[in-house]
Design a protein around this motif. Structure first.
Motif, PDB file in Angstrom:
ATOM      1  N   LEU A   1      40.631  37.066  32.371  1.00 28.57           N
ATOM      2  CA  LEU A   1      40.784  36.327  33.632  1.00 28.57           C
ATOM      3  C   LEU A   1      41.655  35.086  33.488  1.00 28.57           C
ATOM      4  CD1 LEU A   1      37.132  36.588  35.000  1.00 28.57           C
ATOM      5  CD2 LEU A   1      39.121  37.962  35.628  1.00 28.57           C
TER       6      LEU A   1
ATOM      7  N   TYR B   1      35.530  44.077  48.572  1.00 33.38           N
ATOM      8  CA  TYR B   1      36.564  44.661  47.714  1.00 33.38           C
ATOM      9  C   TYR B   1      36.300  46.143  47.483  1.00 33.38           C
ATOM     10  CZ  TYR B   1      37.797  39.793  46.598  1.00 33.38           C
ATOM     11  OH  TYR B   1      38.157  38.482  46.667  1.00 33.38           O
TER      12      TYR B   1
ATOM     13  N   GLU C   1      38.469  50.175  48.648  1.00 31.11           N
ATOM     14  CA  GLU C   1      38.952  50.941  47.495  1.00 31.11           C
ATOM     15  C   GLU C   1      40.096  51.878  47.861  1.00 31.11           C
ATOM     16  OE1 GLU C   1      37.432  54.056  44.043  1.00 31.11           O
ATOM     17  OE2 GLU C   1      35.969  53.171  45.402  1.00 31.11           O
TER      18      GLU C   1
ATOM     19  N   ASN D   1      43.339  50.042  48.487  1.00 27.21           N
ATOM     20  CA  ASN D   1      43.879  49.389  47.293  1.00 27.21           C
ATOM     21  C   ASN D   1      44.318  50.377  46.220  1.00 27.21           C
ATOM     22  OD1 ASN D   1      43.918  46.483  47.742  1.00 27.21           O
ATOM     23  ND2 ASN D   1      41.742  46.780  48.143  1.00 27.21           N
TER      24      ASN D   1
ATOM     25  N   LEU E   1      44.162  50.079  37.952  1.00 27.06           N
ATOM     26  CA  LEU E   1      44.221  48.645  38.234  1.00 27.06           C
ATOM     27  C   LEU E   1      43.069  48.210  39.133  1.00 27.06           C
ATOM     28  CD1 LEU E   1      45.768  46.054  37.697  1.00 27.06           C
ATOM     29  CD2 LEU E   1      47.229  46.576  39.653  1.00 27.06           C
ATOM     30  N   PHE E   2      42.753  49.025  40.134  1.00 27.30           N
ATOM     31  CA  PHE E   2      41.630  48.708  41.016  1.00 27.30           C
ATOM     32  C   PHE E   2      40.329  48.648  40.222  1.00 27.30           C
ATOM     33  CE2 PHE E   2      38.056  50.001  43.670  1.00 27.30           C
ATOM     34  CZ  PHE E   2      38.100  49.008  44.644  1.00 27.30           C
TER      35      PHE E   2
ATOM     36  N   THR F   1      39.894  48.169  37.027  1.00 32.55           N
ATOM     37  CA  THR F   1      39.926  47.021  36.121  1.00 32.55           C
ATOM     38  C   THR F   1      39.554  45.748  36.864  1.00 32.55           C
ATOM     39  OG1 THR F   1      41.577  48.041  34.699  1.00 32.55           O
ATOM     40  CG2 THR F   1      41.410  45.644  34.604  1.00 32.55           C
ATOM     41  N   TYR F   2      40.111  45.558  38.045  1.00 28.39           N
ATOM     42  CA  TYR F   2      39.799  44.368  38.841  1.00 28.39           C
ATOM     43  C   TYR F   2      38.307  44.322  39.169  1.00 28.39           C
ATOM     44  CZ  TYR F   2      39.653  40.922  42.506  1.00 28.39           C
ATOM     45  OH  TYR F   2      39.331  39.826  43.252  1.00 28.39           O
TER      46      TYR F   2
ATOM     47  N   LYS G   1      36.183  43.405  36.111  1.00 27.37           N
ATOM     48  CA  LYS G   1      36.298  41.981  35.779  1.00 27.37           C
ATOM     49  C   LYS G   1      35.532  41.125  36.776  1.00 27.37           C
ATOM     50  CE  LYS G   1      40.696  42.314  33.365  1.00 27.37           C
ATOM     51  NZ  LYS G   1      42.119  41.919  33.358  1.00 27.37           N
ATOM     52  N   TYR G   2      35.616  41.470  38.034  1.00 28.10           N
ATOM     53  CA  TYR G   2      34.902  40.710  39.056  1.00 28.10           C
ATOM     54  C   TYR G   2      33.393  40.862  38.877  1.00 28.10           C
ATOM     55  CZ  TYR G   2      34.697  38.169  43.459  1.00 28.10           C
ATOM     56  OH  TYR G   2      34.494  37.212  44.409  1.00 28.10           O
TER      57      TYR G   2
END
Length: 135
Positions: free
Chosen positions: A55, A98, A102, A105, A113-114, A116-117, A120-121
């Motif tokens: 991050l 978010y 899905e 995005n 990438l979605f 992974t985001y 992390k969130y």
């Protein structure tokens, strides 16, 4: 005049230089207002490493460290408040939002990438839920 910042200082390694510069350019009577994420004693080495690498948060400090850093470079009348409990609900609502986006995005950035985001969130929110991060 107040100069605001929101959740960005955690991405800056050299807070001493950051606050020194802010203090230097503020006019007499000016104020610096900001929100940011802070660490507690529960934030372990593995979590710090993940936050730094995943991050771009290389140096998360405690609330008291923020106050000390600011005072050390010349800020006076420093006030700090922990708003973690208020943010928990907001962050969980954002995660649900978010996730609900899905399909849109994934079309824009791809599934990897979605995902992974989102991972992390989720990790970020978990650290707040367990009291390792505050803000």
């Amino acid at each position: 005049m107040t100069t605001p910042s929101q959740e960005s200082f955690l991405h800056i390694q050299d807070r001493e230089n950051l606050f020194s510069g802010c203090c230097r350019v503020l006019k007499t009577g000016g104020a610096l207002g900001f929100t940011d994420w802070t660490s507690t004693e529960r934030l372990d080495h593995a979590a710090r490493t993940f936050l730094a690498d995943g991050l771009a948060a290389p140096r998360i400090v405690s609330l008291s460290e923020y106050v000390s850093l600011m005072q050390a470079v010349g800020f006076s009348d420093v006030h700090a408040e922990d708003l973690s409990e208020r943010w928990k609900t907001i962050l969980h609502e954002r995660l649900a939002m978010y996730r609900s986006l899905e399909a849109e995005n994934v079309t824009r950035v791809g599934l990897d990438l979605f995902d992974t985001y989102i991972r992390k969130y989720e990790f970020f929110i978990e650290q707040i839920d367990i009291g390792a991060l505050g803000g």
